[in-house]
Design an enzyme around this catalytic site. Structure first.
Site, mmCIF file in Angstrom:
data_model
loop_
_atom_site.group_PDB
_atom_site.id
_atom_site.type_symbol
_atom_site.label_atom_id
_atom_site.label_comp_id
_atom_site.label_asym_id
_atom_site.label_seq_id
_atom_site.Cartn_x
_atom_site.Cartn_y
_atom_site.Cartn_z
ATOM 1 N N ASN A 1 0.854 -1.187 0.000
ATOM 2 C CA ASN A 1 0.000 0.000 0.000
ATOM 3 C C ASN A 1 0.897 1.247 0.000
ATOM 4 O OD1 ASN A 1 -1.443 2.269 1.053
ATOM 5 N ND2 ASN A 1 -3.061 0.904 1.731
ATOM 6 N N ARG B 1 3.768 18.979 1.390
ATOM 7 C CA ARG B 1 4.373 20.175 0.818
ATOM 8 C C ARG B 1 3.653 20.668 -0.444
ATOM 9 N NH1 ARG B 1 9.523 21.848 2.625
ATOM 10 N NH2 ARG B 1 9.328 21.634 4.861
ATOM 11 N N THR C 1 -7.082 6.425 10.359
ATOM 12 C CA THR C 1 -6.941 5.329 9.409
ATOM 13 C C THR C 1 -8.222 4.505 9.472
ATOM 14 O OG1 THR C 1 -5.555 3.445 8.774
ATOM 15 C CG2 THR C 1 -5.762 3.873 11.131
ATOM 16 N N THR C 2 -8.286 3.422 8.678
ATOM 17 C CA THR C 2 -9.506 2.610 8.658
ATOM 18 C C THR C 2 -9.620 1.876 9.997
ATOM 19 O OG1 THR C 2 -9.006 2.312 6.330
ATOM 20 C CG2 THR C 2 -10.799 1.008 7.221
ATOM 21 N N GLU D 1 -10.973 -9.359 3.271
ATOM 22 C CA GLU D 1 -9.692 -8.998 3.871
ATOM 23 C C GLU D 1 -9.940 -8.854 5.367
ATOM 24 O OE1 GLU D 1 -7.103 -6.247 1.893
ATOM 25 O OE2 GLU D 1 -6.337 -5.498 3.820
ATOM 26 N N HIS E 1 -5.597 3.599 -1.626
ATOM 27 C CA HIS E 1 -6.910 3.947 -1.077
ATOM 28 C C HIS E 1 -7.271 5.364 -1.510
ATOM 29 C CE1 HIS E 1 -9.514 4.158 2.877
ATOM 30 N NE2 HIS E 1 -10.204 4.464 1.796
ATOM 31 N N ARG F 1 -7.030 12.713 1.098
ATOM 32 C CA ARG F 1 -5.936 13.176 1.973
ATOM 33 C C ARG F 1 -4.570 12.632 1.549
ATOM 34 N NH1 ARG F 1 -7.334 9.910 7.489
ATOM 35 N NH2 ARG F 1 -9.303 10.977 7.184
ATOM 36 N N HIS F 2 -4.559 11.490 0.845
ATOM 37 C CA HIS F 2 -3.262 11.033 0.320
ATOM 38 C C HIS F 2 -3.361 10.765 -1.187
ATOM 39 C CE1 HIS F 2 -5.126 7.275 1.605
ATOM 40 N NE2 HIS F 2 -4.815 7.445 2.861
ATOM 41 N N ARG G 1 -9.381 7.991 -0.780
ATOM 42 C CA ARG G 1 -10.333 8.390 0.267
ATOM 43 C C ARG G 1 -11.215 9.514 -0.243
ATOM 44 N NH1 ARG G 1 -8.853 6.475 5.696
ATOM 45 N NH2 ARG G 1 -10.598 7.748 6.359
ATOM 46 N N ASP H 1 -0.092 4.483 -0.093
ATOM 47 C CA ASP H 1 -0.807 5.711 0.286
ATOM 48 C C ASP H 1 0.090 6.753 0.950
ATOM 49 O OD1 ASP H 1 -3.117 4.467 -0.522
ATOM 50 O OD2 ASP H 1 -3.894 4.123 1.506
ATOM 51 N N HIS H 2 0.970 6.267 1.832
ATOM 52 C CA HIS H 2 1.692 7.246 2.658
ATOM 53 C C HIS H 2 2.882 7.887 1.957
ATOM 54 C CE1 HIS H 2 -1.226 6.802 5.640
ATOM 55 N NE2 HIS H 2 -0.998 5.514 5.794
ATOM 56 N N HIS I 1 -3.547 -4.581 7.968
ATOM 57 C CA HIS I 1 -3.658 -3.416 8.852
ATOM 58 C C HIS I 1 -2.762 -3.573 10.069
ATOM 59 C CE1 HIS I 1 -5.119 0.214 10.739
ATOM 60 N NE2 HIS I 1 -5.671 0.494 9.581
ATOM 61 N N GLY I 2 -1.828 -2.642 10.180
ATOM 62 C CA GLY I 2 -0.969 -2.601 11.363
ATOM 63 C C GLY I 2 0.108 -3.673 11.380
ATOM 64 N N GLY J 1 1.090 -1.389 4.468
ATOM 65 C CA GLY J 1 1.421 -0.053 3.999
ATOM 66 C C GLY J 1 2.292 0.753 4.931
ATOM 67 N N HIS J 2 1.724 1.205 6.024
ATOM 68 C CA HIS J 2 2.364 2.217 6.862
ATOM 69 C C HIS J 2 3.759 1.810 7.318
ATOM 70 C CE1 HIS J 2 3.049 4.620 10.530
ATOM 71 N NE2 HIS J 2 2.451 5.567 9.823
ATOM 72 N N GLU K 1 -8.640 0.499 -2.808
ATOM 73 C CA GLU K 1 -9.478 0.550 -1.604
ATOM 74 C C GLU K 1 -10.408 1.745 -1.739
ATOM 75 O OE1 GLU K 1 -7.252 0.827 1.962
ATOM 76 O OE2 GLU K 1 -6.168 -1.026 1.582
HETATM 77 N N1 PXP Z 1 -5.857 -3.130 4.254
HETATM 78 C C1 PXP Z 1 -6.805 -2.172 4.313
HETATM 79 C C2 PXP Z 1 -8.170 -2.506 3.833
HETATM 80 C C3 PXP Z 1 -6.503 -0.876 4.779
HETATM 81 O O1 PXP Z 1 -7.455 0.063 4.828
HETATM 82 C C4 PXP Z 1 -5.186 -0.588 5.158
HETATM 83 C C5 PXP Z 1 -4.832 0.798 5.619
HETATM 84 O O2 PXP Z 1 -5.012 1.683 4.599
HETATM 85 C C6 PXP Z 1 -4.230 -1.614 5.054
HETATM 86 C C7 PXP Z 1 -4.594 -2.881 4.627
HETATM 87 C C8 PXP Z 1 -2.799 -1.381 5.389
HETATM 88 O O3 PXP Z 1 -2.659 -1.044 6.732
HETATM 89 P P1 PXP Z 1 -1.263 -0.466 7.234
HETATM 90 O O4 PXP Z 1 -1.046 0.808 6.511
HETATM 91 O O5 PXP Z 1 -1.469 -0.303 8.700
HETATM 92 O O6 PXP Z 1 -0.225 -1.502 6.901
#
Ligand code: PXP
Length: 239
Positions: free
Chosen positions: A10, A21, A103-104, A154, A46, A52-53, A48, A12-13, A189-190, A211-212, A73
Site C-alpha cells: 500500500n 508540501r 486510518t480505517t 480482507e 486507497h 488526503r493522500h 479516500r 498511500d503514505h 492493517h498494522g 502499507g504504513h 481501496e
Molecule cells: N488493508 C486495508 C483494507 C486498509 O485500509 C489498510 C490501511 O489503509 C491496510 C490494509 C494497510 O494497513 P497499514 O497501513 O497499517 O499496513
C-alpha cells in the site's frame, strides 16, 4: 510448506508525504514501480473521499503504469463506484470510511448494510473487477460477505496488531470460516516485522496488504530491503 503469500504494498503514505508540501515529490507512482521491481505482488491504493493522500490522477497513473494487479481501496459510495468503473483496477476492497478517523478503524458492517452493498458488489463484478470486503474476523460479517457476493474478504488485523488478547485466535478461526464459505482470504492493517509471522502462518490466507510500516521503514533502509525482509519472514512462517 504452504503456498507462498502474495504481498500487496500500500503506497498511500508516499502521497501523504508528498501532500505535506503540495508538490510532486515523492511520487507514489515511482514507489509503486519500485515496489514491483523489488518483488511486490500487487499495489494497493486507497482513494479516500477527502483525498488526503492518493488522488484521482495518482490512481489513474498507477493503473496505467504498473505490471502487477492494482487493488483499489474505497468507500462504498456512488462516486467511488464511478471512479472504479473508469479505472478498472483488478480488485476493489470496500472499506468503511469516516472523515475524522486517522486510518480505517474497524471492519465494514456488511451484515448491517447488505442492501446498500449488494448493488455495488454486483456492478463491480459485472465489470470484471474482483470484490474484497474489509471485515473483522466475525462469523456474522463473513457470512454476510459471502451472501452479498464478494469474492474476497480482507480480515482486519488492527486489533491483533494492537495486542488485544484472543485476536490471533479470532483471525485463525475467521480465516477458516471464510475459506469454508468459498471466499478468498486476505489480511492487513498494522502489520510489522514483529507481528507478521503469526498472521502469515494462517494456512487459508492468500495475500497480505501492508502499507504504513513498509513506507516508514523504507525511509531508513529503502523499499527493496524492507520488502525482502517481509518476504523472508512471510515465507519462513509458511514452512
Ligand atoms: N488493508 C486495508 C483494507 C486498509 O485500509 C489498510 C490501511 O489503509 C491496510 C490494509 C494497510 O494497513 P497499514 O497501513 O497499517 O499496513
Amino acid at each position: 510448506m504452504l503456498t507462498p503469500l502474495r504481498l500487496g504494498v500500500n503506497i498511500d503514505h508516499v502521497a501523504t508525504v508528498r501532500n505535506a508540501r503540495g508538490g510532486l515529490h515523492p511520487d507514489p507512482v515511482r514507489a509503486a514501480l519500485l515496489a514491483i521491481e523489488a518483488g511486490a505482488d500487487g499495489i494497493t491504493a486507497h482513494l479516500r473521499e477527502d483525498r488526503r493522500h492518493i488522488r484521482d490522477a495518482d490512481l489513474a497513473a498507477i493503473k496505467a503504469q504498473i505490471s502487477r494487479p492494482l487493488n483499489m481501496e474505497m468507500a462504498a459510495t456512488e462516486e467511488m463506484l464511478r471512479i472504479a468503473l473508469e479505472t478498472r483496477p483488478n480488485a476493489c476492497c470496500l472499506v468503511p470510511e469516516k472523515r475524522t478517523e486517522v486510518t480505517t478503524e474497524g471492519g465494514l458492517d456488511v451484515a448491517g448494510q447488505d442492501n446498500h452493498l449488494r448493488p455495488i458488489v454486483r456492478a463491480l463484478r459485472e465489470a470484471g473487477i474482483r470484490v474484497s470486503l474489509f471485515v473483522d474476523p466475525d462469523p456474522r460479517q463473513l457470512d454476510a460477505s459471502a451472501a452479498v457476493g464478494a469474492d474476497i474478504v480482507e480480515l482486519h488485523t488492527g486489533a491483533y496488531a494492537e495486542g488485544h488478547e484472543g485476536e490471533l485466535a479470532r483471525l485463525v478461526a475467521g480465516a477458516r470460516h471464510a475459506a469454508g464459505l468459498g471466499l478468498e482470504v486476505h489480511a492487513g492493517h498494522g502489520l510489522t516485522y514483529d507481528n507478521v509471522g503469526a498472521v502469515a502462518a494462517i494456512p487459508e490466507l492468500v495475500e497480505l496488504n501492508i502499507g504504513h510500516f513498509i513506507i516508514g521503514e523504507a525511509i531508513f533502509v529503502g523499499l527493496p530491503q524492507v520488502l525482502a525482509e517481509f518476504r523472508t519472514r512471510m515465507d519462513a512462517a509458511r514452512t
